[in-house]
Enzyme design. Structure first.
Site, PDB file in Angstrom:
ATOM      1  N   LYS A  67     -15.642   8.087   0.801  1.00 50.09           N
ATOM      2  CA  LYS A  67     -14.843   7.004   1.390  1.00 50.09           C
ATOM      3  C   LYS A  67     -13.947   6.407   0.329  1.00 50.09           C
ATOM      4  O   LYS A  67     -14.405   6.065  -0.764  1.00 50.09           O
ATOM      5  CB  LYS A  67     -15.798   5.907   1.922  1.00 50.09           C
ATOM      6  N   LYS A  91     -19.292   1.031  -5.360  1.00 45.94           N
ATOM      7  CA  LYS A  91     -18.987  -0.090  -4.459  1.00 45.94           C
ATOM      8  C   LYS A  91     -19.694   0.033  -3.106  1.00 45.94           C
ATOM      9  O   LYS A  91     -20.306  -0.916  -2.623  1.00 45.94           O
ATOM     10  CB  LYS A  91     -17.473  -0.125  -4.237  1.00 45.94           C
ATOM     11  N   LYS A 103     -11.285   9.047  -3.334  1.00 44.75           N
ATOM     12  CA  LYS A 103     -10.005   8.341  -3.476  1.00 44.75           C
ATOM     13  C   LYS A 103      -8.880   9.358  -3.437  1.00 44.75           C
ATOM     14  O   LYS A 103      -9.092  10.540  -3.761  1.00 44.75           O
ATOM     15  CB  LYS A 103      -9.964   7.589  -4.814  1.00 44.75           C
ATOM     16  N   THR A 187     -10.751  -7.739   2.334  1.00 41.54           N
ATOM     17  CA  THR A 187     -11.012  -7.696   0.887  1.00 41.54           C
ATOM     18  C   THR A 187     -10.984  -9.112   0.326  1.00 41.54           C
ATOM     19  O   THR A 187     -11.869  -9.523  -0.438  1.00 41.54           O
ATOM     20  CB  THR A 187      -9.979  -6.796   0.193  1.00 41.54           C
ATOM     21  N   ASN A 218      -1.198  -7.796  -0.338  1.00 36.25           N
ATOM     22  CA  ASN A 218      -2.120  -8.000   0.777  1.00 36.25           C
ATOM     23  C   ASN A 218      -3.332  -8.812   0.340  1.00 36.25           C
ATOM     24  O   ASN A 218      -3.646  -9.854   0.922  1.00 36.25           O
ATOM     25  CB  ASN A 218      -2.526  -6.621   1.335  1.00 36.25           C
ATOM     26  N   SER A 357     -13.970  -1.578   6.603  1.00 37.40           N
ATOM     27  CA  SER A 357     -13.592  -0.195   6.926  1.00 37.40           C
ATOM     28  C   SER A 357     -14.771   0.504   7.608  1.00 37.40           C
ATOM     29  O   SER A 357     -14.612   1.264   8.551  1.00 37.40           O
ATOM     30  CB  SER A 357     -13.242   0.577   5.651  1.00 37.40           C
TER      31      SER A 357
HETATM   32  P1  NAD Z   1      -0.432  -4.495  -2.507  1.00 38.40           P
HETATM   33  O1  NAD Z   1       0.442  -3.350  -2.828  1.00 38.40           O
HETATM   34  O2  NAD Z   1      -0.346  -5.133  -1.167  1.00 38.40           O
HETATM   35  O3  NAD Z   1      -0.244  -5.670  -3.581  1.00 38.40           O
HETATM   36  C1  NAD Z   1      -0.233  -5.481  -4.943  1.00 38.40           C
HETATM   37  C2  NAD Z   1       0.516  -6.663  -5.532  1.00 38.40           C
HETATM   38  O4  NAD Z   1       0.447  -6.602  -6.948  1.00 38.40           O
HETATM   39  C3  NAD Z   1       1.998  -6.692  -5.178  1.00 38.40           C
HETATM   40  O5  NAD Z   1       2.375  -8.012  -4.849  1.00 38.40           O
HETATM   41  C4  NAD Z   1       2.693  -6.281  -6.477  1.00 38.40           C
HETATM   42  O6  NAD Z   1       3.982  -6.849  -6.587  1.00 38.40           O
HETATM   43  C5  NAD Z   1       1.733  -6.860  -7.488  1.00 38.40           C
HETATM   44  N1  NAD Z   1       1.777  -6.270  -8.822  1.00 38.40           N
HETATM   45  C6  NAD Z   1       1.906  -4.972  -9.179  1.00 38.40           C
HETATM   46  N2  NAD Z   1       1.936  -4.873 -10.527  1.00 38.40           N
HETATM   47  C7  NAD Z   1       1.812  -6.136 -11.000  1.00 38.40           C
HETATM   48  C8  NAD Z   1       1.761  -6.703 -12.294  1.00 38.40           C
HETATM   49  N3  NAD Z   1       1.845  -5.929 -13.377  1.00 38.40           N
HETATM   50  N4  NAD Z   1       1.629  -8.042 -12.426  1.00 38.40           N
HETATM   51  C9  NAD Z   1       1.522  -8.832 -11.343  1.00 38.40           C
HETATM   52  N5  NAD Z   1       1.566  -8.358 -10.095  1.00 38.40           N
HETATM   53  C10 NAD Z   1       1.694  -7.031  -9.926  1.00 38.40           C
HETATM   54  O7  NAD Z   1      -1.934  -3.975  -2.804  1.00 38.40           O
HETATM   55  P2  NAD Z   1      -3.281  -4.639  -2.347  1.00 38.40           P
HETATM   56  O8  NAD Z   1      -3.791  -3.892  -1.165  1.00 38.40           O
HETATM   57  O9  NAD Z   1      -3.124  -6.104  -2.288  1.00 38.40           O
HETATM   58  O10 NAD Z   1      -4.230  -4.224  -3.565  1.00 38.40           O
HETATM   59  C11 NAD Z   1      -4.261  -4.976  -4.771  1.00 38.40           C
HETATM   60  C12 NAD Z   1      -5.431  -4.485  -5.604  1.00 38.40           C
HETATM   61  O11 NAD Z   1      -6.640  -4.659  -4.868  1.00 38.40           O
HETATM   62  C13 NAD Z   1      -5.396  -3.021  -5.998  1.00 38.40           C
HETATM   63  O12 NAD Z   1      -5.956  -2.858  -7.276  1.00 38.40           O
HETATM   64  C14 NAD Z   1      -6.295  -2.347  -4.985  1.00 38.40           C
HETATM   65  O13 NAD Z   1      -6.857  -1.147  -5.463  1.00 38.40           O
HETATM   66  C15 NAD Z   1      -7.344  -3.426  -4.823  1.00 38.40           C
HETATM   67  N6  NAD Z   1      -8.057  -3.334  -3.577  1.00 38.40           N
HETATM   68  C16 NAD Z   1      -7.415  -3.435  -2.393  1.00 38.40           C
HETATM   69  C17 NAD Z   1      -8.152  -3.363  -1.217  1.00 38.40           C
HETATM   70  C18 NAD Z   1      -7.493  -3.553   0.118  1.00 38.40           C
HETATM   71  O14 NAD Z   1      -8.204  -3.706   1.101  1.00 38.40           O
HETATM   72  N7  NAD Z   1      -6.191  -3.598   0.205  1.00 38.40           N
HETATM   73  C19 NAD Z   1      -9.526  -3.159  -1.258  1.00 38.40           C
HETATM   74  C20 NAD Z   1     -10.160  -3.071  -2.501  1.00 38.40           C
HETATM   75  C21 NAD Z   1      -9.410  -3.162  -3.652  1.00 38.40           C
END
Ligand code: NAD
Length: 415
Positions: A67, A91, A103, A187, A218, A357
């Protein structure tokens, strides 16, 4: 940049040593079970043919189907996908859901593609890997730069290729295509439940608590909303381009920033509509400096390797909530722990996403539809239980929360 998979193995080895994990078992977790690679050909709108490198890494399936999300980013690498797949194994086990870890990723800057090109690429990913995924085999989901629209295209492509409608093959779909209510905020919700539990235990008052959020996507954006409504003071936020701080320490309204981000694609356009504005609403700073700005809670919701040996000494937060995966480099962590910083590790803090999920997968398998309230009500006890188990292990093994969470996960995988 430090190799994220090597970093992940440092974390695994630390936990393995403390709990006395058997060598054979440690070895089996030190490499993914399967690494799939492909070059995805697509035709651009201008007729040019290009190829994108793609990966699917299946780390471990002892506890259930692989997953994990699919990331579209120009910095995706095999080592990164391997690390992310390993963290998914940990996780899913930390929160006790019956999945393993996997992944995927494509090396691409999706912002440079049109919507139709993005659809061709997303469908291409499934064409490359559909024989290796399935509701009981490997269940992909969204990650950085992928969303429910992309998951819908992928699910549709899977149906076309297999001739079978199986929405449970992919999670994070739109509601119309079989997605779960509450997945979008899951999340952030999961991290919020844990943070509130900790804040209560530490007798911290939200109105006196300054929060900084790195990454306003997000996860970061939804977290900002929850914190804002709970009365915390959000004194700084950043995105991939820039960062802003609130010089008056009054706290930002998350909804205003959201509107600005939606309209301009960055967080630092002031309500007076100027970039680099120094008016009363915010002060613009370099995004890397945001992490060093004084605050009580630092929320990392962007990418991995953000706190490193270079900046660790300047971090002032007392609590770090890792909503991103791997944002604290293991080389930097001892310095934070020495200072008494509480780090709520990624494998626990952001596990709300994969838990919902799982709820989506369950609803698809059983042909059910749960309400948003049902989802949140089921999520909260899972997150709190995982947090309490982690705290228990931290006490028992006299170790930090990350190592303790790893130990909880490894114990479950062994069982
Ligand atoms: P996303 O693409 O919606 O948002 C990422 C954000 O980070 C964007 O606003 C982007 O502009 C910003 N960003 C990128 N590089 C940056 C930097 N150097 N400094 C500051 N901001 C920066 O992605 P997301 O879904 O919000 O995921 C964010 C993190 O959370 C990732 O590491 C992802 O693996 C982790 N994550 C997400 C989920 C999920 O359900 N979406 C679940 C578990 C973990």
């Amino acid at each position: 940049m430090t190799d994220p998979f090597k970093n992940a193995m440092l974390q695994l080895n630390k936990a393995a040593k403390i709990m006395g994990l058997k060598k054979d078992f440690l070895k089996s977790l030190s490499q993914p079970k399967r690494i799939l690679k492909a070059e995805i050909p697509i035709t651009l709108d201008n007729g040019k043919k290009v190829k994108f490198k793609a990966f699917r890494v299946q780390h471990n399936n002892r506890r259930g189907p692989y997953k994990g999300g699919i990331r579209f980013h120009q910095q995706v690498s095999l080592e990164e996908v391997k690390a992310l797949s390993f963290w998914m194994t940990i996780k899913t086990s930390v929160v006790g859901i019956p999945f393993g870890g996997g992944k995927g990723g494509i090396i691409v800057d999706p912002h440079k593609l049109s919507k139709t090109e993005l659809e061709r690429l997303s469908r291409g990913y499934i064409k490359a890997f559909y024989k290796y995924i399935g509701p009981k085999v490997d269940v992909p989901a969204p990650d950085v730069n992928t969303n429910s629209q992309i998951m819908d295209w992928m699910t549709d492509e899977y149906t076309k290729l297999t001739g079978k409608k199986q929405p449970a093959v992919i999670t994070g779909k739109s509601i119309a295509a079989g997605g779960s209510l509450g997945r979008n905020t899951a999340t952030a919700d999961g991290g919020f439940f844990i943070l509130m539990n900790l804040v209560k235990k530490l007798k911290m008052k939200p109105k006196n608590t300054r929060v900084i959020i790195q990454g306003f996507g997000n996860v970061g954006g939804n977290m900002a909303d929850s914190l804002y409504h709970a009365g915390f003071k959000i004194v700084g936020v950043s995105d991939a381009t820039t960062a802003i701080i609130d010089p008056k320490n009054k706290g930002f309204d998350s909804h205003v920033i959201e509107k600005i981000k939606e309209k301009h694609g960055r967080v630092d356009i002031c309500t007076c509509e100027k970039i680099y504005c120094q008016c009363k609403n915010h002060k613009h700073i370099i995004k890397e400096k945001l992490l060093e700005y004084p605050c009580d809670i630092l929320i990392l919701a962007a990418l991995e390797n953000q706190i490193t040996k270079t900046n660790v000494k300047k971090i002032k937060a007392k609590i770090i909530l890792e909503l991103a995966n791997g944002p604290t480099a293991p080389q930097a962590e001892p310095e934070l722990l020495k200072k008494g910083v509480i780090i709520i590790p990624d494998v626990l803090a952001n596990a709300g996403g994969v838990t919902v999920s799982y709820f989506e997968w369950l609803q698809n398998m059983k042909n059910q539809k749960w309400s948003q309230n049902q989802v949140k009500t089921k999520l909260k006890p899972i997150m709190i239980k995982a947090f309490e188990q982690t705290q228990k292990n931290a006490k028992r093994y006299k170790t930090d929360l990350r190592t303790a969470a790893f130990i909880s996960a490894l114990e479950r995988i062994i069982k």
